[in-house]
Write an enzyme that holds these catalytic residues in place. Structure first.
Site, PDB file in Angstrom:
ATOM      1  N   TYR A  34      70.877  26.908  -1.295  1.00 56.58           N
ATOM      2  CA  TYR A  34      70.637  26.516  -2.689  1.00 56.58           C
ATOM      3  C   TYR A  34      71.955  26.536  -3.478  1.00 56.58           C
ATOM      4  O   TYR A  34      72.309  25.591  -4.159  1.00 56.58           O
ATOM      5  CB  TYR A  34      69.610  27.456  -3.323  1.00 56.58           C
ATOM      6  CG  TYR A  34      69.306  27.142  -4.775  1.00 56.58           C
ATOM      7  CD1 TYR A  34      68.238  26.328  -5.123  1.00 56.58           C
ATOM      8  CD2 TYR A  34      70.100  27.661  -5.803  1.00 56.58           C
ATOM      9  CE1 TYR A  34      67.954  26.025  -6.446  1.00 56.58           C
ATOM     10  CE2 TYR A  34      69.839  27.359  -7.127  1.00 56.58           C
ATOM     11  CZ  TYR A  34      68.761  26.551  -7.448  1.00 56.58           C
ATOM     12  OH  TYR A  34      68.499  26.256  -8.770  1.00 56.58           O
ATOM     13  N   GLU A 112      40.746  34.217 -18.706  1.00 56.32           N
ATOM     14  CA  GLU A 112      42.140  34.279 -18.255  1.00 56.32           C
ATOM     15  C   GLU A 112      42.702  35.654 -18.580  1.00 56.32           C
ATOM     16  O   GLU A 112      42.221  36.317 -19.497  1.00 56.32           O
ATOM     17  CB  GLU A 112      43.000  33.264 -19.031  1.00 56.32           C
ATOM     18  CG  GLU A 112      42.767  31.842 -18.650  1.00 56.32           C
ATOM     19  CD  GLU A 112      43.414  30.904 -19.668  1.00 56.32           C
ATOM     20  OE1 GLU A 112      44.496  31.209 -20.188  1.00 56.32           O
ATOM     21  OE2 GLU A 112      42.795  29.873 -19.951  1.00 56.32           O
ATOM     22  N   LYS A 114      45.109  38.140 -20.318  1.00 55.98           N
ATOM     23  CA  LYS A 114      45.869  38.104 -21.561  1.00 55.98           C
ATOM     24  C   LYS A 114      47.222  38.755 -21.285  1.00 55.98           C
ATOM     25  O   LYS A 114      47.325  39.979 -21.132  1.00 55.98           O
ATOM     26  CB  LYS A 114      45.110  38.852 -22.662  1.00 55.98           C
ATOM     27  CG  LYS A 114      45.790  38.789 -24.004  1.00 55.98           C
ATOM     28  CD  LYS A 114      44.797  39.202 -25.077  1.00 55.98           C
ATOM     29  CE  LYS A 114      45.395  39.648 -26.381  1.00 55.98           C
ATOM     30  NZ  LYS A 114      46.728  39.292 -26.715  1.00 55.98           N
ATOM     31  N   ASP A 116      50.795  40.229 -21.826  1.00 54.00           N
ATOM     32  CA  ASP A 116      51.341  40.969 -22.969  1.00 54.00           C
ATOM     33  C   ASP A 116      52.796  40.572 -23.213  1.00 54.00           C
ATOM     34  O   ASP A 116      53.723  41.179 -22.688  1.00 54.00           O
ATOM     35  CB  ASP A 116      51.237  42.474 -22.710  1.00 54.00           C
ATOM     36  CG  ASP A 116      51.353  43.253 -24.003  1.00 54.00           C
ATOM     37  OD1 ASP A 116      51.360  42.618 -25.081  1.00 54.00           O
ATOM     38  OD2 ASP A 116      51.430  44.487 -23.945  1.00 54.00           O
ATOM     39  N   GLU A 173      52.852  32.216 -22.806  1.00 53.55           N
ATOM     40  CA  GLU A 173      53.279  33.560 -23.168  1.00 53.55           C
ATOM     41  C   GLU A 173      54.542  33.918 -22.384  1.00 53.55           C
ATOM     42  O   GLU A 173      54.522  33.919 -21.151  1.00 53.55           O
ATOM     43  CB  GLU A 173      52.142  34.532 -22.815  1.00 53.55           C
ATOM     44  CG  GLU A 173      52.261  35.887 -23.432  1.00 53.55           C
ATOM     45  CD  GLU A 173      51.715  35.954 -24.867  1.00 53.55           C
ATOM     46  OE1 GLU A 173      51.406  34.905 -25.468  1.00 53.55           O
ATOM     47  OE2 GLU A 173      51.610  37.078 -25.377  1.00 53.55           O
ATOM     48  N   TYR A 225      49.335  28.401 -20.923  1.00 54.69           N
ATOM     49  CA  TYR A 225      47.878  28.437 -20.989  1.00 54.69           C
ATOM     50  C   TYR A 225      47.269  27.376 -21.898  1.00 54.69           C
ATOM     51  O   TYR A 225      46.069  27.380 -22.126  1.00 54.69           O
ATOM     52  CB  TYR A 225      47.375  29.826 -21.385  1.00 54.69           C
ATOM     53  CG  TYR A 225      48.035  30.407 -22.624  1.00 54.69           C
ATOM     54  CD1 TYR A 225      47.812  29.857 -23.877  1.00 54.69           C
ATOM     55  CD2 TYR A 225      48.859  31.525 -22.528  1.00 54.69           C
ATOM     56  CE1 TYR A 225      48.401  30.383 -25.007  1.00 54.69           C
ATOM     57  CE2 TYR A 225      49.457  32.061 -23.653  1.00 54.69           C
ATOM     58  CZ  TYR A 225      49.227  31.485 -24.886  1.00 54.69           C
ATOM     59  OH  TYR A 225      49.818  32.007 -26.005  1.00 54.69           O
ATOM     60  N   LYS A 314      40.262  43.248 -25.458  1.00 53.79           N
ATOM     61  CA  LYS A 314      41.452  44.076 -25.229  1.00 53.79           C
ATOM     62  C   LYS A 314      41.097  45.319 -24.421  1.00 53.79           C
ATOM     63  O   LYS A 314      40.093  45.983 -24.705  1.00 53.79           O
ATOM     64  CB  LYS A 314      42.056  44.498 -26.573  1.00 53.79           C
ATOM     65  CG  LYS A 314      42.524  43.321 -27.406  1.00 53.79           C
ATOM     66  CD  LYS A 314      44.005  43.117 -27.301  1.00 53.79           C
ATOM     67  CE  LYS A 314      44.715  44.020 -28.260  1.00 53.79           C
ATOM     68  NZ  LYS A 314      46.077  43.672 -28.517  1.00 53.79           N
ATOM     69  N   CYS A 408      63.096  78.361 -38.076  1.00 48.61           N
ATOM     70  CA  CYS A 408      63.696  77.117 -37.582  1.00 48.61           C
ATOM     71  C   CYS A 408      64.331  77.391 -36.219  1.00 48.61           C
ATOM     72  O   CYS A 408      65.073  78.375 -36.068  1.00 48.61           O
ATOM     73  CB  CYS A 408      64.747  76.623 -38.564  1.00 48.61           C
ATOM     74  SG  CYS A 408      65.712  75.251 -37.928  1.00 48.61           S
ATOM     75  N   CYS A 411      68.441  77.073 -37.023  1.00 51.46           N
ATOM     76  CA  CYS A 411      69.194  77.950 -37.924  1.00 51.46           C
ATOM     77  C   CYS A 411      68.435  79.234 -38.263  1.00 51.46           C
ATOM     78  O   CYS A 411      68.925  80.056 -39.031  1.00 51.46           O
ATOM     79  CB  CYS A 411      69.567  77.199 -39.198  1.00 51.46           C
ATOM     80  SG  CYS A 411      68.138  76.808 -40.215  1.00 51.46           S
ATOM     81  N   CYS A 426      62.069  72.772 -42.487  1.00 54.52           N
ATOM     82  CA  CYS A 426      63.155  73.750 -42.569  1.00 54.52           C
ATOM     83  C   CYS A 426      63.852  73.514 -43.905  1.00 54.52           C
ATOM     84  O   CYS A 426      64.415  72.455 -44.140  1.00 54.52           O
ATOM     85  CB  CYS A 426      64.142  73.554 -41.421  1.00 54.52           C
ATOM     86  SG  CYS A 426      65.680  74.461 -41.668  1.00 54.52           S
ATOM     87  N   CYS A 431      71.240  73.311 -42.398  1.00 54.35           N
ATOM     88  CA  CYS A 431      70.837  73.555 -41.010  1.00 54.35           C
ATOM     89  C   CYS A 431      71.602  72.566 -40.132  1.00 54.35           C
ATOM     90  O   CYS A 431      71.662  71.376 -40.431  1.00 54.35           O
ATOM     91  CB  CYS A 431      69.324  73.336 -40.878  1.00 54.35           C
ATOM     92  SG  CYS A 431      68.736  73.248 -39.193  1.00 54.35           S
TER      93      CYS A 431
HETATM   94  S1  IVH Z   1      44.993  31.418 -25.848  1.00 51.33           S
HETATM   95  C1  IVH Z   1      43.828  28.862 -27.644  1.00 51.33           C
HETATM   96  N1  IVH Z   1      45.504  32.523 -23.506  1.00 51.33           N
HETATM   97  O1  IVH Z   1      47.239  36.403 -26.976  1.00 51.33           O
HETATM   98  C2  IVH Z   1      45.036  29.397 -28.274  1.00 51.33           C
HETATM   99  N2  IVH Z   1      46.474  33.482 -25.438  1.00 51.33           N
HETATM  100  O2  IVH Z   1      45.533  36.061 -30.008  1.00 51.33           O
HETATM  101  C3  IVH Z   1      45.027  30.856 -28.431  1.00 51.33           C
HETATM  102  N3  IVH Z   1      47.918  35.394 -24.980  1.00 51.33           N
HETATM  103  O3  IVH Z   1      48.676  34.587 -29.599  1.00 51.33           O
HETATM  104  C4  IVH Z   1      45.748  31.596 -27.406  1.00 51.33           C
HETATM  105  N4  IVH Z   1      47.679  35.389 -22.790  1.00 51.33           N
HETATM  106  O4  IVH Z   1      50.125  35.247 -27.667  1.00 51.33           O
HETATM  107  C5  IVH Z   1      45.720  32.562 -24.840  1.00 51.33           C
HETATM  108  N5  IVH Z   1      45.905  33.366 -21.386  1.00 51.33           N
HETATM  109  C6  IVH Z   1      46.102  33.407 -22.689  1.00 51.33           C
HETATM  110  C7  IVH Z   1      46.935  34.375 -23.287  1.00 51.33           C
HETATM  111  C8  IVH Z   1      47.081  34.380 -24.673  1.00 51.33           C
HETATM  112  C9  IVH Z   1      48.256  35.975 -23.825  1.00 51.33           C
HETATM  113  C10 IVH Z   1      48.327  35.845 -26.316  1.00 51.33           C
HETATM  114  C11 IVH Z   1      48.872  34.770 -27.223  1.00 51.33           C
HETATM  115  C12 IVH Z   1      47.949  34.698 -28.410  1.00 51.33           C
HETATM  116  C13 IVH Z   1      47.215  36.009 -28.321  1.00 51.33           C
HETATM  117  C14 IVH Z   1      45.753  35.863 -28.679  1.00 51.33           C
END
Ligand code: IVH
Length: 666
Positions: A34, A112, A114, A116, A173, A225, A314, A408, A411, A426, A431
């Site tokens: 590569y 799906e 979520k 972070d 994301e 997504y 969540k 403390c 001191c 304190c 101190c």
């Molecule tokens: S959908 C349809 N799908 O979670 C548009 N959000 O409030 C709304 N997030 O702001 C978002 N994974 O930052 C969607 N698979 C996923 C996600 C996802 C993470 C976040 C995104 C969004 C917040 C939901």
């Protein structure tokens, strides 16, 4: 072969390899092969710069560092989703959907993970990645194209692209995989830099960096997504197919999406991933549930803030069992003495946790927390882990209630307990711990940002009686510093030059650096912007300060107390004599509102209230928090509060945002 042709072929090949490596994680050639191809392409492009195109794999990291990110309006607002933490709320969500659709109408969900991280929008024109923005406030976001280009799984040119997709926006994301996060924090620890609390914060910090070369080193990644086809909005039959289409275009899509026919199936997906989340190489904080059919999505619509056809479930914050080895007490710069649980180290969400705050003595007493206790520790989205529960049953039999210290730890002064018995303090201003903390704060990044003056150096200087307060810093001589063990000639030079540089820091930083209780970065900025001169701030009247927008009673009293103290006055004089900058910026946009007093109420659309008050101050006006006869204008946004009625009663001129902008534009 013709050079241009060879360049094109190499590019195509490298693009394919990027795709199989970064998106599919199934490399087809060795890194060596590569690199050979990439080097060849670089060489050809160097000798024929006329053939360089922005989508070339050699152009991921390019351009000068960005000074300020441009603000871009999203073509379709980036709404967020309502959150739920309970099964019952998910069932309620399902009932709501059923109720809003036609009787007997069928529907299905897509679930799906979520991820972070941070939501971003990617725009592809004629298949080329042209712009990437942060979510911002959902209406406008920052242009971070150069930073996003460094994420290798984002194709600079779509794969299997045809003309039908000549204007598409992709949302996804950006996240930092655990591997990158651990590597980054390890390096920061070695370099003596503050650590990131979690992968999300470090992804956010990385995307905001001005130099794309540094972003490229952070190892960020993305899952897409959402596909918005601006040309043929209804061409894609449903959300699940949109995810498939994203994959065909060469974008990274998480493989865990699943179609669910019933809410029971949705719940079992949620529970399955709540238990499996630790097996993933990245952080997820829940599950997103979306109605699959776009015509149903349209009918379900959205509220002002969030979509009605989707919701996020969540996960509860992770809890881990460990043991409190010892309880120690930390003395802060204002004298607050807080208990800390020193824990047997445990892994939670990509970081090793070995300390947790116990908040205050009252918390220890109420929960009967003892040294040696087995406890559950929780690390949510927040930075500092918490002790959530004592496992009393696991207590060794002869365990003793914990005795709150009377003196403390530094001191030995007798500690004071606040009236409600919650906080411990304190009272000794001299101190040593408080002295060290105050100087550390003065020197810290957001304050005077003094190079060469980290915590260890501060401690050493204080312990050797070379400094007692912040103003002593500027009296230090190179020879005094270099004599100290562990510092030496080079460190001394660095520190002296760091101190010299810091004398030119802006007024807002100096105000923040003084460590006046309750005066944070924002208040310091407001004060600097308004007074533009330290001496004017020092002599400001408490009732006047209270009236300033964003200041209020508590802060005003604290500022007033601080500057009344002889000790603090002396320190300020010494800072002035040393040549520390006491002046704010001279720049003022104009005198339009000279002597005029404004009150802001309600939500503004085109700007925040902070921005509006800056504009007023910049034109010589004043912004106060309550309406009185002395008020000249009330600027009222949407849903104004009682201030509007007060203004009407007093006959004060009320203007809306449009009128305000007209005044400013004159
Ligand atoms: S959908 C349809 N799908 O979670 C548009 N959000 O409030 C709304 N997030 O702001 C978002 N994974 O930052 C969607 N698979 C996923 C996600 C996802 C993470 C976040 C995104 C969004 C917040 C939901």
């Amino acid at each position: 072969m013709e050079i241009k042709k060879e360049i094109e072929i190499l590019r195509k090949e490298l693009q394919q390899h990027d795709y199989v490596y970064y998106v599919l994680a199934q490399p087809k050639i060795s890194d060596f092969e590569y690199d050979k191809k990439l080097k060849r392409l670089e060489k050809l492009e160097q000798s024929h710069p006329e053939y360089i195109t922005p989508d070339s794999p050699t152009q991921r990291v390019s351009g000068e560092p960005t000074k300020e990110f441009a603000n871009i309006r999203h073509r379709v607002p980036m709404l967020s989703l309502a959150n739920t933490y309970s099964e019952q709320e998910l069932r309620d969500f399902d009932k709501r959907i059923k109720g809003l659709l036609e009787p007997e109408e069928t529907y299905e969900y897509v679930t799906e993970l979520k991820i972070d991280g941070l939501a971003v929008s990617l725009v592809f024109e004629n298949g080329i990645f042209v712009r990437g923005t942060t979510r911002g406030d959902g209406i406008t976001g920052d242009d971070i194209t150069n930073n996003l280009r460094t994420i290798k799984s984002i194709p600079l040119r779509l794969i299997q692209y045809d003309d039908a997709f000549h204007d598409v926006e992709v949302r996804g994301e950006v996240y930092m995989p655990h591997g990158s996060f651990i590597r980054l924090n390890k390096k920061r620890e070695e370099d003596g830099e503050p650590l990131f609390a979690n992968p999300r914060n470090s992804a956010a910090g990385s995307l905001k960096m001005q130099d794309a070369r540094l972003v490229a080193e952070r190892g960020l990644d993305i899952f897409c997504y959402q596909l918005i086809d601006h040309t043929y909005p209804v061409k894609i039959p449903n959300h699940f197919e949109a995810l498939e289409q994203l994959k065909r275009l060469g974008l990274p899509v998480n493989s865990s999406a699943c179609k669910c026919q019933t809410i029971e199936e949705v719940l079992s997906y949620c529970h399955e991933w709540e238990t499996k989340r630790d097996t993933l190489p990245y952080e997820i904080d829940g599950v997103v549930i979306k109605v699959n059919d776009p015509s149903q999505q349209i009918r379900l619509g959205s509220t002002a803030k969030s979509l009605r056809w989707a919701i996020s479930f969540k996960f509860k914050a992770r809890q881990v069992k460990t043991k409190i080895e010892k309880i120690t007490w930390q003395v802060g710069r204002t004298g607050a003495v807080t208990p800390v649980a020193e824990l047997a180290p445990v892994h939670i969400a990509g970081t090793v946790v070995s300390r947790a705050t116990l908040h205050n003595p009252e918390e220890i007493e109420r929960k009967d927390i003892r040294e040696g206790d087995a406890v559950l520790v929780e690390k949510g989205g927040d930075i500092i882990p918490k002790v959530v529960q004592v496992l009393e049953k696991e207590r060794d039999s002869p365990s003793k209630r914990y005795q709150i210290p009377k003196n403390c730890p530094i001191c030995q002064t007798v500690l004071k307990r606040s009236e409600d018995e919650a906080a411990l303090r304190c009272p000794n201003y001299n101190c040593k711990a408080q002295i060290v903390r105050r100087i550390e704060h003065f020197s810290s990044r957001g304050a005077m940002d003094i190079e060469g003056l980290g915590s260890a150096a501060v401690e050493m200087l204080v312990n050797n009686n070379l400094i007692r307060d912040i103003s002593d810093l500027y009296q230090l001589k190179k020879g005094q510093i270099s004599e100290l063990e562990g510092l030496g000639e080079k460190s001394a030079e660095n520190l002296i030059s760091g101190l010299e540089k810091s004398k030119k820091q802006t007024l807002d930083r100096l105000i923040f650096a003084l460590g006046i209780p309750y005066v944070g970065v924002t208040a310091a900025r407001i004060l600097a912007e308004y007074f533009r001169d330290m001496d004017l701030l020092v002599s400001a009247d408490q009732t006047f300060l209270e009236q300033l927008f964003g200041i209020g009673e508590k802060i005003a009293e604290s500022i007033s107390d601080f500057f009344t103290g002889d000790e603090n006055r002396k320190i300020l004089e010494k800072l002035r004599d040393a040549g520390v900058n006491f002046k704010g910026s001279e720049e003022k946009a104009g005198d339009l509102f000279n002597g005029k007093s404004f009150v802001l109420t309600g939500t503004l659309q085109g700007m925040t209230r902070d921005e509006a008050s800056k504009m007023i101050i910049n034109q010589g006006g004043k912004v106060t928090s309550s309406v009185s006869k002395a008020t000249n204008f009330v600027l009222a946004g949407e849903n104004p509060g009682s201030k509007l009625d007060e203004a009407k009663n007093l006959g004060i001129i009320i203007i809306d945002e449009r009128e305000f902008m007209k005044m400013v534009a004159k």
